[in-house]
Design a protein around this motif. Structure first.
Motif, mmCIF file in Angstrom:
data_model
loop_
_atom_site.group_PDB
_atom_site.id
_atom_site.type_symbol
_atom_site.label_atom_id
_atom_site.label_comp_id
_atom_site.label_asym_id
_atom_site.label_seq_id
_atom_site.Cartn_x
_atom_site.Cartn_y
_atom_site.Cartn_z
ATOM 1 N N LEU A 4 24.550 50.711 49.228
ATOM 2 C CA LEU A 4 24.254 49.838 47.797
ATOM 3 C C LEU A 4 24.404 51.563 47.411
ATOM 4 C CD1 LEU A 4 24.173 47.917 45.800
ATOM 5 C CD2 LEU A 4 21.993 47.587 46.575
ATOM 6 N N ARG A 5 24.796 52.021 46.086
ATOM 7 C CA ARG A 5 24.359 52.779 45.186
ATOM 8 C C ARG A 5 23.038 52.421 43.975
ATOM 9 N NH1 ARG A 5 29.211 57.130 43.519
ATOM 10 N NH2 ARG A 5 29.191 58.229 45.580
ATOM 11 N N LEU A 6 22.577 53.077 43.982
ATOM 12 C CA LEU A 6 21.672 53.165 42.717
ATOM 13 C C LEU A 6 22.626 53.889 41.609
ATOM 14 C CD1 LEU A 6 17.853 54.068 43.893
ATOM 15 C CD2 LEU A 6 18.741 51.713 43.664
ATOM 16 N N ASP A 7 21.988 53.587 39.958
ATOM 17 C CA ASP A 7 22.281 54.113 39.023
ATOM 18 C C ASP A 7 22.316 56.165 39.587
ATOM 19 O OD1 ASP A 7 22.904 54.058 35.853
ATOM 20 O OD2 ASP A 7 21.021 55.642 36.648
ATOM 21 N N GLU A 10 18.498 57.103 38.176
ATOM 22 C CA GLU A 10 16.682 56.603 39.223
ATOM 23 C C GLU A 10 17.306 56.988 40.110
ATOM 24 O OE1 GLU A 10 14.229 54.806 39.777
ATOM 25 O OE2 GLU A 10 14.647 55.603 37.373
ATOM 26 N N ALA A 11 18.653 57.603 40.974
ATOM 27 C CA ALA A 11 18.678 57.384 42.229
ATOM 28 C C ALA A 11 18.019 59.257 42.277
ATOM 29 C CB ALA A 11 19.633 57.543 42.652
ATOM 30 N N LYS A 13 16.023 61.095 40.027
ATOM 31 C CA LYS A 13 14.880 60.679 39.739
ATOM 32 C C LYS A 13 13.959 60.404 40.578
ATOM 33 C CE LYS A 13 14.741 59.688 35.029
ATOM 34 N NZ LYS A 13 14.196 59.006 33.746
ATOM 35 N N GLN A 14 14.189 59.190 41.706
ATOM 36 C CA GLN A 14 13.689 59.291 43.074
ATOM 37 C C GLN A 14 13.670 59.919 44.003
ATOM 38 O OE1 GLN A 14 13.172 55.332 43.668
ATOM 39 N NE2 GLN A 14 14.357 54.549 42.632
ATOM 40 N N ASP A 62 21.006 59.808 49.920
ATOM 41 C CA ASP A 62 19.918 58.873 50.244
ATOM 42 C C ASP A 62 20.082 58.417 49.142
ATOM 43 O OD1 ASP A 62 17.677 57.387 50.998
ATOM 44 O OD2 ASP A 62 16.134 59.552 50.673
ATOM 45 N N PHE A 63 19.250 57.142 48.939
ATOM 46 C CA PHE A 63 19.639 56.157 47.951
ATOM 47 C C PHE A 63 21.334 55.542 47.497
ATOM 48 C CE2 PHE A 63 15.725 58.079 46.691
ATOM 49 C CZ PHE A 63 14.436 57.279 47.684
ATOM 50 N N GLY A 64 21.798 55.519 48.468
ATOM 51 C CA GLY A 64 23.089 55.838 48.630
ATOM 52 C C GLY A 64 24.007 56.484 47.967
ATOM 53 N N TRP A 65 23.535 57.705 48.349
ATOM 54 C CA TRP A 65 24.158 58.919 47.234
ATOM 55 C C TRP A 65 24.257 60.558 48.505
ATOM 56 C CZ3 TRP A 65 27.238 59.217 42.547
ATOM 57 C CH2 TRP A 65 27.169 58.214 42.135
#
Length: 244
Positions: A4-7, A10-11, A13-14, A62-65
């Protein structure tokens, strides 16, 4: 593959917060910023950290990317700017100039680096001297002659590959334009001359599909024409030094 990918913003930045918490600045670049992201696009993040002794590149998920991180201190990036400009392939200046600032320590250093990158992009590559144009013209002619005379399909394909690279380089550099690599060949050409780019793509697409050479031959001869056309007779390289 990536879950699942974050925007993307936002990804990014995290990613900075998690993996580079002590950095003073970070920039998100690449296709997601240009609005050209695809299913396989990654996040290109340029990080500035004054505690680093040297630059490095790191890839991870990480974070779906898929993440491509380019970490620099506040002086090490300059050698990349210089080297890219000398090669006329401005990967780093382009990323920084077009990128979105994710983190900024408020000192103005990130804005200054972005301005430095924009000036490099706007200036363009150094102009080719006449001697370089002559040498490049000769080797483009040499590949064209090989292509015209070749009757082996396998050899023709790889000569065509060479012609595509040399013709793009000659046309772009003689017109004061940056070069691209891989997908950026077409993007860079199209930015400067969409009509030429369409002819370029059609010529090579036709050959790869049908084996018909005439459009490539015409294209290369058109590229060479403003500089005297194909060059063979009278070309010399290194003779003056050899006989001095």
């Amino acid at each position: 593959m990536k879950g699942l990918r974050l925007d993307p913003i936002e990804a990014a930045k995290q990613v900075v917060s998690k993996h580079f918490p002590n950095c003073q600045g970070a920039i998100l670049a690449g296709s997601v910023i240009r609005g050209e992201a695809t299913e396989t696009s990654d996040l290109d993040i340029v990080v500035f950290d004054d505690q680093l002794n040297f630059s490095y590149r790191e890839s991870f998920i990480d974070f779906g990317w898929n993440i491509e991180a380019f970490a620099h201190n506040f002086t090490s990036y300059q050698s990349f700017f210089i080297g890219d400009a000398e090669r006329a392939r401005p990967s780093m200046p382009r990323m920084v100039s077009e990128g979105l600032i994710l983190k900024d320590d408020g000192t103005g250093r990130i804005d200054a680096i972005k301005k430095e990158a924009r000036l490099i992009m706007e200036k363009g590559p150094e102009k080719w001297p006449e001697e370089t144009i002559t040498v490049k013209r000769y080797f483009l002619t040499d590949a064209l002659d090989d292509f015209k005379g070749c009757t082996n399909r396998g050899e023709e394909i790889f000569i065509a590959n060479t012609l595509a690279e040399l013709a793009n380089e000659f046309y772009s550099r003689t017109n004061g334009q940056w070069l691209g690599v891989s997908k950026w060949v077409i993007r860079s050409l199209n930015h400067f001359d969409p009509q030429f780019t369409a002819c370029f793509v059609e010529a090579f697409d036709t050959f790869y599909k049908t084996g018909e050479k005439s459009k490539i031959i015409q294209l290369v001869e058109t590229v060479l024409e403003p500089y005297g056309g194909p060059l063979f007779t009278g070309f010399s390289l290194g003779k003056s030094e050899a006989t001095a």
